[in-house]
Design a protein around this motif. Sequence first.
Motif, PDB file in Angstrom:
ATOM      1  N   GLU A  63       0.843  -1.197   0.000  1.00  0.00           N
ATOM      2  CA  GLU A  63       0.000   0.000   0.000  1.00  0.00           C
ATOM      3  C   GLU A  63       0.879   1.249   0.000  1.00  0.00           C
ATOM      4  O   GLU A  63       1.932   1.287   0.636  1.00  0.00           O
ATOM      5  CB  GLU A  63      -0.873   0.004   1.248  1.00  0.00           C
ATOM      6  CG  GLU A  63      -1.754   1.231   1.399  1.00  0.00           C
ATOM      7  CD  GLU A  63      -2.469   1.285   2.741  1.00  0.00           C
ATOM      8  OE1 GLU A  63      -3.277   2.226   2.927  1.00  0.00           O
ATOM      9  OE2 GLU A  63      -2.208   0.421   3.594  1.00  0.00           O
ATOM     10  N   LYS A  87       0.765   4.710   1.497  1.00  0.00           N
ATOM     11  CA  LYS A  87       0.020   5.454   2.513  1.00  0.00           C
ATOM     12  C   LYS A  87      -0.061   6.929   2.123  1.00  0.00           C
ATOM     13  O   LYS A  87       0.820   7.441   1.434  1.00  0.00           O
ATOM     14  CB  LYS A  87       0.693   5.291   3.874  1.00  0.00           C
ATOM     15  CG  LYS A  87       0.720   3.841   4.355  1.00  0.00           C
ATOM     16  CD  LYS A  87       1.491   3.706   5.658  1.00  0.00           C
ATOM     17  CE  LYS A  87       1.557   2.240   6.088  1.00  0.00           C
ATOM     18  NZ  LYS A  87       2.372   2.065   7.319  1.00  0.00           N
ATOM     19  N   ASP A 125       3.116   8.840   2.668  1.00  0.00           N
ATOM     20  CA  ASP A 125       4.368   8.296   2.141  1.00  0.00           C
ATOM     21  C   ASP A 125       5.050   9.269   1.190  1.00  0.00           C
ATOM     22  O   ASP A 125       4.389   9.976   0.410  1.00  0.00           O
ATOM     23  CB  ASP A 125       4.125   6.981   1.396  1.00  0.00           C
ATOM     24  CG  ASP A 125       4.265   5.759   2.280  1.00  0.00           C
ATOM     25  OD1 ASP A 125       5.079   5.811   3.218  1.00  0.00           O
ATOM     26  OD2 ASP A 125       3.563   4.766   2.034  1.00  0.00           O
TER      27      ASP A 125
END
Length: 310
Positions: free
Chosen positions: A146, A148, A151
């Motif tokens: 994933e 985020k 990120d």
Amino acid sequence: MRIVIVGQGPFAEKVLEALTQKGEEIVGIFTLPDKRGDPVAALGQKLGIPVFRPKSMKDPEVYDLYKKLNPDLVILAFVTDIIPEKLLTIPTLGTICYHPSLLPRHRGASGIHWAIIQGDQRTGLTIFWVDRGIDTGPILLQKEVEIKPEDTTGSLYFNTLFPMGVEALVEAVGLIKEGKAPRIPQDESKATYEPPCDDRVAQIDFTKPLLEIYNLIRGCDPQPGAFAFFKGMKVRFYEARMIPQYTEIPPGEIVSIGEEGLVISAHGGLIQVRKMRVDKGEKMEAIEFAKHVGLKVGDRINKEQKKEMP
């Protein structure tokens, strides 16, 4: 199985370390011609493995060295040079490469950057069999993760795709030794290719939608650093946060400067950045940077560098 590693930096070093701990036979290492040294070269020398530093993998001597090393498998672990096609014919089992995206999406040198810039919610890594194309070879294995909302390219790589990539290469070598490594053709209908993420694509336009600006800043963090201009200076932005809210303040105007960062108006909300730097200068906390360059509330950050009046 005789293995040659081609790579550089901490990633190649950790791949070498992991494979030797597994008892794999590493017969040679090719890395950068960097006089300051490279971690994978230092570890290779410590382990007594021959280390080679050609100016380019296209040098004729590299072909001769490959032949002498007689590898069964070549591993590309963070490689920026082009591997000539004739080198691919030498290892008996082939050449595999680590790529930090879910191929065929985001082929090219900046797969992590573009996954974030384009707003992907998931990405991952691919270990693939190298062919004559750029990131086009058959897939050996993939790992998905994933992305985020907070990120950056740096956090996604160092916290996730780096360690996962080392493990994936070790897993791939194991599958090859067992004769169980697949060769899954890439779906060309889903392929994308983007250019390197550099200043040609890292310029911020604060009139663009808020999410687009936010994704650009975090996709360019830590390198090359998304930028705009203030008083003729190229200013780069890091550690951004998006604040969706209605505002009538013109895009690019400084709304506030405080301990939490500098807040800039954009189309559809506000962008807060915690760290900034002038191009080629030191990265600073935003509040210190503002004092350093005389940036104050009400000033405008511009997309283009404004020419000074004579």
